[in-house]
Design an enzyme around this catalytic site. Structure first.
Site: not given
Ligand code: 5RP
Length: 215
Positions: A90, A98, A116, A25-26
């Site tokens: 992940g 990634e 986070k 989402s970010t």
């Molecule tokens: C996807 C990832 C994303 O970077 C991680 O899950 C963060 O996601 P979000 O920005 O939605 O919090 O590793 O595999």
């Protein structure tokens, strides 16, 4: 906060380059920002099929990693990150691509909201991508390491593999554990990003975006 860090990340996008773009989402907010300046970059390498689709929807050319020499910068989210810039990633299941894009990039800019940032990795279950026939064997090996692996139900990665989410780990040495898990036969990769940590964290907080480098 996610939108704010996505906007802040634009300062780290060099003109005329192909950049790496993450998943989640970010990262999606970041793609939306890229869409506003799409003429400024030559294109992007995507860390997942979902990201490739969103980039294309914004009119941004998507390149195969094999078609480029390397990437100046990779902008990507995280599920957990420490002050050392070690991460768990992940949550979206895209960890292997990634990690490949991160390895091929000169600079890794992590974009994340303040929830986070953690002292110790492991509260977020550690994703491990496994070849399907190795699922049970790898699970038993992960139990020996003190984890509680759970199969991510109904999920298949972009590479056709499965994800085991490993609960119950308190990860005191992420660099070592990343290597140990990757040595288990049948593991494609795990979601610890410690051997190649982020270079810069843009952290969204209630009082604005903080820029943090490894302490
Ligand atoms: C996807 C990832 C994303 O970077 C991680 O899950 C963060 O996601 P979000 O920005 O939605 O919090 O590793 O595999």
């Amino acid at each position: 906060m996610k939108q704010a860090v996505a906007k802040a990340a634009m300062e780290h996008v060099p003109s005329g380059c192909i950049i790496g773009v993450g998943t989640g989402s970010t990262a999606n907010y970041f793609i939306d920002e890229l869409g506003k300046i799409r003429g400024k970059i030559e294109g992007a390498v995507a860390s997942s099929e979902a990201t490739a689709t969103r980039l294309k929807q914004h009119g941004i050319e998507v390149f195969e990693l094999n078609a480029v020499d390397g990437l100046e910068v990779y902008v990507e989210g995280a599920d957990e990150i420490t002050a050392n810039m070690h991460m768990i990633k992940g949550g979206g299941g895209a960890l292997t691509r990634e990690k490949i894009v991160a390895a091929a990039s000169k600079k890794f800019v992590c974009v994340a909201d303040e929830t986070k940032l953690v002292d110790i990795l492991g509260k977020f279950p550690l994703p491990v991508e496994v070849i399907p026939m190795a699922r049970s064997y790898v699970s038993r090996e992960l139990v020996k390491l003190g984890g509680l692996p759970r199969l991510r139900s109904g999920f298949v990665t972009d590479n056709g593999n499965l994800i085991l989410d490993v609960h119950g780990l308190t990860i005191m040495n992420p660099v070592e554990l990343e290597g140990i898990i990757n040595q288990i036969t049948g593991v494609v990769t795990n979601g610890l990003f410690a051997k190649r940590p982020a270079d810069l964290l843009l952290l969204g907080t209630s009082s604005g975006v903080r820029s943090i480098t490894a302490s």
